[in-house]
Design a protein around this motif. Structure first.
Motif, PDB file in Angstrom:
ATOM      1  N   LEU A 189       0.875  -1.173   0.000  1.00 49.20           N
ATOM      2  CA  LEU A 189       0.000   0.000   0.000  1.00 49.20           C
ATOM      3  C   LEU A 189       0.909   1.219   0.000  1.00 49.20           C
ATOM      4  N   GLU A 190       0.868   1.983  -1.079  1.00 45.07           N
ATOM      5  CA  GLU A 190       1.801   3.117  -1.205  1.00 45.07           C
ATOM      6  C   GLU A 190       1.085   4.422  -0.879  1.00 45.07           C
ATOM      7  N   GLY A 191       1.889   5.423  -0.529  1.00 46.21           N
ATOM      8  CA  GLY A 191       1.387   6.793  -0.477  1.00 46.21           C
ATOM      9  C   GLY A 191       0.799   7.237   0.844  1.00 46.21           C
ATOM     10  N   TYR A 192       0.797   6.365   1.860  1.00 43.74           N
ATOM     11  CA  TYR A 192       0.261   6.792   3.156  1.00 43.74           C
ATOM     12  C   TYR A 192       1.391   7.307   4.052  1.00 43.74           C
ATOM     13  N   THR A 193       1.192   8.489   4.621  1.00 44.60           N
ATOM     14  CA  THR A 193       2.254   9.129   5.397  1.00 44.60           C
ATOM     15  C   THR A 193       1.688   9.682   6.702  1.00 44.60           C
ATOM     16  N   PHE A 194       2.601  10.066   7.585  1.00 43.66           N
ATOM     17  CA  PHE A 194       2.226  10.830   8.780  1.00 43.66           C
ATOM     18  C   PHE A 194       3.331  11.836   9.063  1.00 43.66           C
ATOM     19  N   GLU A 195       3.057  12.761   9.954  1.00 43.99           N
ATOM     20  CA  GLU A 195       4.044  13.773  10.314  1.00 43.99           C
ATOM     21  C   GLU A 195       4.675  13.356  11.641  1.00 43.99           C
ATOM     22  N   GLY A 196       5.991  13.064  11.631  1.00 43.24           N
ATOM     23  CA  GLY A 196       6.619  12.579  12.851  1.00 43.24           C
ATOM     24  C   GLY A 196       7.967  13.228  13.115  1.00 43.24           C
ATOM     25  N   PHE A 197       8.530  12.927  14.277  1.00 45.63           N
ATOM     26  CA  PHE A 197       9.832  13.462  14.695  1.00 45.63           C
ATOM     27  C   PHE A 197      10.908  12.399  14.465  1.00 45.63           C
ATOM     28  N   SER A 222      14.632   5.837  14.363  1.00 45.28           N
ATOM     29  CA  SER A 222      13.242   5.669  14.780  1.00 45.28           C
ATOM     30  C   SER A 222      12.517   7.002  14.635  1.00 45.28           C
ATOM     31  N   VAL A 223      11.171   6.943  14.619  1.00 42.86           N
ATOM     32  CA  VAL A 223      10.378   8.153  14.400  1.00 42.86           C
ATOM     33  C   VAL A 223       9.325   8.272  15.501  1.00 42.86           C
ATOM     34  N   GLY A 224       9.297   9.421  16.146  1.00 47.41           N
ATOM     35  CA  GLY A 224       8.342   9.649  17.220  1.00 47.41           C
ATOM     36  C   GLY A 224       7.048  10.247  16.704  1.00 47.41           C
ATOM     37  N   THR A 225       5.963   9.952  17.402  1.00 45.63           N
ATOM     38  CA  THR A 225       4.693  10.625  17.130  1.00 45.63           C
ATOM     39  C   THR A 225       4.466  11.736  18.146  1.00 45.63           C
ATOM     40  N   ARG A 226       5.347  11.813  19.132  1.00 38.65           N
ATOM     41  CA  ARG A 226       5.319  12.855  20.160  1.00 38.65           C
ATOM     42  C   ARG A 226       6.745  13.306  20.412  1.00 38.65           C
ATOM     43  N   ASN A 227       6.879  14.498  21.001  1.00 39.81           N
ATOM     44  CA  ASN A 227       8.194  15.058  21.320  1.00 39.81           C
ATOM     45  C   ASN A 227       8.229  15.291  22.830  1.00 39.81           C
ATOM     46  N   ILE A 228       8.624  14.249  23.560  1.00 42.03           N
ATOM     47  CA  ILE A 228       8.480  14.242  25.020  1.00 42.03           C
ATOM     48  C   ILE A 228       9.853  14.157  25.686  1.00 42.03           C
ATOM     49  N   LEU A 229      10.038  14.893  26.780  1.00 39.88           N
ATOM     50  CA  LEU A 229      11.224  14.691  27.615  1.00 39.88           C
ATOM     51  C   LEU A 229      10.897  13.594  28.629  1.00 39.88           C
ATOM     52  N   GLY A 230      11.667  12.503  28.579  1.00 40.38           N
ATOM     53  CA  GLY A 230      11.477  11.398  29.529  1.00 40.38           C
ATOM     54  C   GLY A 230      12.570  11.428  30.579  1.00 40.38           C
ATOM     55  N   LEU A 290      -7.450   7.037  11.336  1.00 38.03           N
ATOM     56  CA  LEU A 290      -7.326   7.722  12.630  1.00 38.03           C
ATOM     57  C   LEU A 290      -5.908   7.555  13.200  1.00 38.03           C
ATOM     58  N   ILE A 291      -5.318   6.379  12.996  1.00 37.62           N
ATOM     59  CA  ILE A 291      -3.935   6.155  13.463  1.00 37.62           C
ATOM     60  C   ILE A 291      -3.013   7.200  12.832  1.00 37.62           C
ATOM     61  N   LEU A 292      -3.155   7.444  11.516  1.00 37.50           N
ATOM     62  CA  LEU A 292      -2.296   8.416  10.824  1.00 37.50           C
ATOM     63  C   LEU A 292      -2.532   9.837  11.354  1.00 37.50           C
ATOM     64  N   GLU A 293      -3.793  10.165  11.624  1.00 33.68           N
ATOM     65  CA  GLU A 293      -4.122  11.506  12.149  1.00 33.68           C
ATOM     66  C   GLU A 293      -3.551  11.703  13.551  1.00 33.68           C
ATOM     67  N   VAL A 294      -3.740  10.693  14.391  1.00 31.65           N
ATOM     68  CA  VAL A 294      -3.271  10.787  15.776  1.00 31.65           C
ATOM     69  C   VAL A 294      -1.743  10.801  15.806  1.00 31.65           C
ATOM     70  N   ALA A 295      -1.120   9.950  14.966  1.00 33.34           N
ATOM     71  CA  ALA A 295       0.347   9.899  14.921  1.00 33.34           C
ATOM     72  C   ALA A 295       0.921  11.249  14.507  1.00 33.34           C
ATOM     73  N   SER A 296       0.205  11.967  13.639  1.00 34.25           N
ATOM     74  CA  SER A 296       0.670  13.262  13.132  1.00 34.25           C
ATOM     75  C   SER A 296       0.419  14.401  14.110  1.00 34.25           C
TER      76      SER A 296
END
Ligand code: CA
Length: 517
Positions: free
Chosen positions: A111-119, A125-133, A486-492
């Protein structure tokens, strides 16, 4: 209008071989109810519970999902309520005679062409959040770290608007434990890999006490965080340089501010869906989990696999009774054997406590119509979709493969969630029938309800209503597509889950199978 409440008498039969079906009507149906097909209820049957579609003699199998979920203990007449009291649990599949890679599915079309906005992190690796742990080596420092986090959030975080959150990775391990015992590697690597979760920017800050058993050299051996080799990232409270509590807190705040400044420079970039690591779980399951939410999630899992992502399912006791279906789907004999080894380890772990897998279903599961662990397992594995099983990882190990992965964990929601975070999960999808406000601080949790009445009763906790599948208002594939998007929206970061909206973040819970001293 509540469709489920006003529905004509309605049941769901999943497989043509099934001799029981699940009652859909809200509140159940009374004895004497006649269905369109002519079936008449002999007993009152509660909502989501099973009704016999045929007469079943003692010793004969009770079949759901086309598989045997039990054997009749007494004569069961057509139209009666089939519950725990009238059936016996079958033996679990024998681990020594399982089908090995006998039904390996053909690869699904990409399945091509599906993306999300990540860090993007330095380790790839790519984060869906930018958190200080803030990691901790031992529970002794937990209250101090909580105090520091409160101050960081109030005094520092507002100055770094591109950082999403600050979280403490507190736990009850690190000292007073048999640190060299078999099994101790599980909590230790879990803590290490939690610090490596993609949503933490690839670099932790660590708070240690100084005299604990879990020393830094054991928690994070040299080379764990190459980018941190050159700079200090540990605050040790017993160090002589600290004079009093405030000095310790100041040191944590100072190091936190340095990390916040670095994290604040990061921006989301467009990444392929292949960079997602999605953890699947269920909790508070009912008889509809395997009919609505889990098959829809399985459809979404197949879409993710086709898009090249990593999809993890877990919960050993909930796949144990369906293990023969999974070994048959393993990509090769090595992966099948790794799966068998995880089951075997867990059988032995449970037997140490004098238990077996029948300890799993909860009173709520049973009230929700799930009679036993076999029925629960068959419904649970539906969320793994239909693709080839590409890999198996042990509890707390970091997953390094793409495709459908079994990441072994207990079924406890918090332990499973914690271990999936250690495995590298950056989005969590959680199906529930009975309902739970469960949430995680480190990754967004998308909640899917098995029934419309739950989605309606908890409109501000449930993100997706899969109950529309049972009432015939949507198909499994339609709800599966909805979850995938929804996964792509939430991840972004474009959509917030309800648990993030309310800040419902449960504690981390480690899996420690080794002794406490
Ligand atoms: Ca669970």
């Amino acid at each position: 209008m509540d469709k489920a409440a006003n529905l004509q008498p309605h049941y769901v039969r999943v497989h043509p071989r099934d001799n029981v079906a699940i009652l859909v009507n809200e509140g159940g149906l009374p004895a004497g109810t006649t269905f369109d097909c002519g079936l008449v209820l002999v007993d009152a049957v509660p909502e989501a519970h099973k009704v016999a579609l045929t007469d079943v003699s003692p010793g004969e199998p009770i079949v759901r999902y086309g598989a045997v979920i039990g054997y009749a203990e007494a004569p069961i007449a057509k139209g009666t309520w089939v519950h725990e009291g009238v059936m016996r649990l079958p033996d679990p599949p024998d681990l020594n005679c399982l089908p090995i890679s006998t039904a390996v599915p053909e690869p699904l079309p990409p399945l091509e062409g599906y993306t999300f906005e990540g860090f993007v992190n330095e380790d790839g690796s790519v984060g869906t959040r930018n958190i200080l742990g803030i990691s901790t080596t031992v529970q002794c420092v937990a209250a101090t770290v909580n105090y520091a986090v409160k101050r960081i959030k109030a005094e520092l975080l507002p100055r770094y608007p591109h950082v999403d959150d600050v979280i403490a990775i507190n736990h009850s391990y690190g000292c007073g434990v048999a640190i060299d015992a078999p099994g101790a590697e599980i909590p230790i690597r879990t803590l290490r890999n939690l610090s490596l979760n993609p949503n933490l920017g690839g670099a932790p800050l660590v708070v240690s006490l100084g005299c604990e058993k879990l020393e830094m050299s054991r928690l994070m051996p040299s080379g764990t965080f190459p980018m941190l080799e050159s700079k200090p990232y540990v605050v040790r409270l017993q160090d002589e340089q600290h004079h009093g509590f405030e000095s310790m807190v100041d040191a944590i705040l100072q190091m936190a501010e340095e990390r916040l400044a670095v994290l604040n420079e990061r921006r989301r970039v467009t990444r392929p869906a292949a960079d997602l690591v999605v953890g699947l779980q269920c909790g508070g399951s009912d008889a509809f989990s395997g009919v609505t939410a889990n098959p829809a999630l399985g459809y979404a899992a197949d879409l993710l696999v086709r898009a090249g992502a990593t999809v993890m399912f877990s919960e050993v006791t909930e796949v144990r009774d369906a293990i023969d279906l999974l070994t048959a789907r393993a990509v090769d004999a090595k992966v099948a054997q790794e799966l068998i080894d995880q089951m075997d380890w867990y059988d032995k772990y449970l037997s140490l406590g004098g238990m077996d897998r029948s300890a799993n279903p909860t009173p709520g599961n049973k009230k929700g119509g799930l009679t036993n662990i076999v029925e629960k397992a068959l419904g649970s594995t539906a969320k793994a979709g239909t693709s080839v099983l590409a890999g198996v990882f042990g509890p707390g190990e970091r997953v390094t493969k793409k495709g459908l992965i079994f990441a072994a964990t207990p079924a406890s929601d918090f332990v499973c969630g914690t271990l999936q975070l250690a495995a590298g999960m950056n989005v969590h999808v959680f199906t529930t029938g009975r309902g739970t406000p469960y949430g995680l601080a480190m990754a967004p949790v998308i909640k899917v309800a098995t029934r419309t009445p739950l989605a309606k009763r908890w409109p501000d906790l449930i993100d997706v209503d899969a109950g529309v599948i049972a009432t015939g208002d949507a198909t499994i594939s339609e709800v599966g597509e909805e979850i995938f998007k929804l996964i792509l929206e939430v991840a972004s970061g474009r959509k917030k889950t309800w648990t993030d909206h309310w800040g419902l973040h449960n504690e981390f819970v480690l899996f420690n199978p080794s002794p406490i001293t």
